[in-house]
Design an enzyme around this catalytic site. Structure first.
Site, PDB file in Angstrom:
ATOM      1  N   LEU A   1      17.923   0.844 -24.261  1.00  0.00           N
ATOM      2  CA  LEU A   1      18.894   2.538 -24.300  1.00  0.00           C
ATOM      3  C   LEU A   1      19.970   2.554 -23.687  1.00  0.00           C
ATOM      4  O   LEU A   1      20.689   3.547 -23.789  1.00  0.00           O
ATOM      5  CB  LEU A   1      17.518   3.083 -23.792  1.00  0.00           C
TER       6      LEU A   1
ATOM      7  N   GLU B   1       6.817  -1.924  -3.182  1.00  0.00           N
ATOM      8  CA  GLU B   1       5.530  -2.074  -3.239  1.00  0.00           C
ATOM      9  C   GLU B   1       5.406  -3.491  -2.303  1.00  0.00           C
ATOM     10  O   GLU B   1       4.323  -3.478  -1.475  1.00  0.00           O
ATOM     11  CB  GLU B   1       4.809  -2.483  -4.591  1.00  0.00           C
TER      12      GLU B   1
ATOM     13  N   PHE C   1       0.682  -3.493  -7.394  1.00  0.00           N
ATOM     14  CA  PHE C   1       1.893  -4.602  -7.480  1.00  0.00           C
ATOM     15  C   PHE C   1       1.634  -5.016  -9.100  1.00  0.00           C
ATOM     16  O   PHE C   1       2.319  -4.989  -9.985  1.00  0.00           O
ATOM     17  CB  PHE C   1       1.774  -5.607  -6.610  1.00  0.00           C
TER      18      PHE C   1
ATOM     19  N   LYS D   1       0.967   2.730   7.412  1.00  0.00           N
ATOM     20  CA  LYS D   1       0.579   2.581   5.957  1.00  0.00           C
ATOM     21  C   LYS D   1       1.204   3.883   5.199  1.00  0.00           C
ATOM     22  O   LYS D   1       1.428   3.583   3.979  1.00  0.00           O
ATOM     23  CB  LYS D   1      -0.746   2.485   5.928  1.00  0.00           C
TER      24      LYS D   1
END
EC number: 2.7.1.107
Length: 122
Positions: free
Chosen positions: A50, A71, A33, A96
């Site tokens: 940009l 995350e 993170f 997970k």
């Protein structure tokens, strides 16, 4: 009245506090993170510079924000799985892995978005 749920502005303030606590916990416990936020901080000004239109800027910035968002979810899943025990279980590993896949997909989306916006096929 102490047992009643917070309402109105108090509920919004409480929710903000919980969100800040979540960001702080993820920052404290998750190196990925912290790395993703560093990338966001570096690339955010570039995205704003940009992008030639508001839509392009929104796509570039939004794709960057998807990565730490994924995350956060992944870290929440990992924390819950770890909370319920350290023993190996197929479903724990699957949860997970799926969270990790979501982060990977968010990174792929960001890369593709940047490539398509900055190098349009003509």
């Amino acid at each position: 009245m102490a047992n009643q749920k917070a309402a109105g502005i108090r509920r919004i303030i409480n929710a903000g506090g919980y969100s800040l606590a979540g960001f702080a916990a993820c920052w404290r416990h998750e190196a990925a993170f912290r790395q993703e936020l560093a990338g966001l901080i570096l690339l955010l000004p570039l995205a704003l510079y940009l992008g030639q239109t508001g839509v392009e800027r929104a796509l570039l910035v939004g794709s960057l924000l998807l990565v730490p968002l994924a995350e956060l979810f992944n870290s929440a899943i990992e924390a819950v799985v770890d909370r319920f025990g350290g023993e190996q279980h197929e479903l724990s590993g699957r949860a997970k892995d799926i969270g990790s896949a979501a982060v990977f997909l968010a990174i792929v989306i960001a890369i593709i978005t940047w490539l398509l916006v900055l190098f349009p096929y003509r």
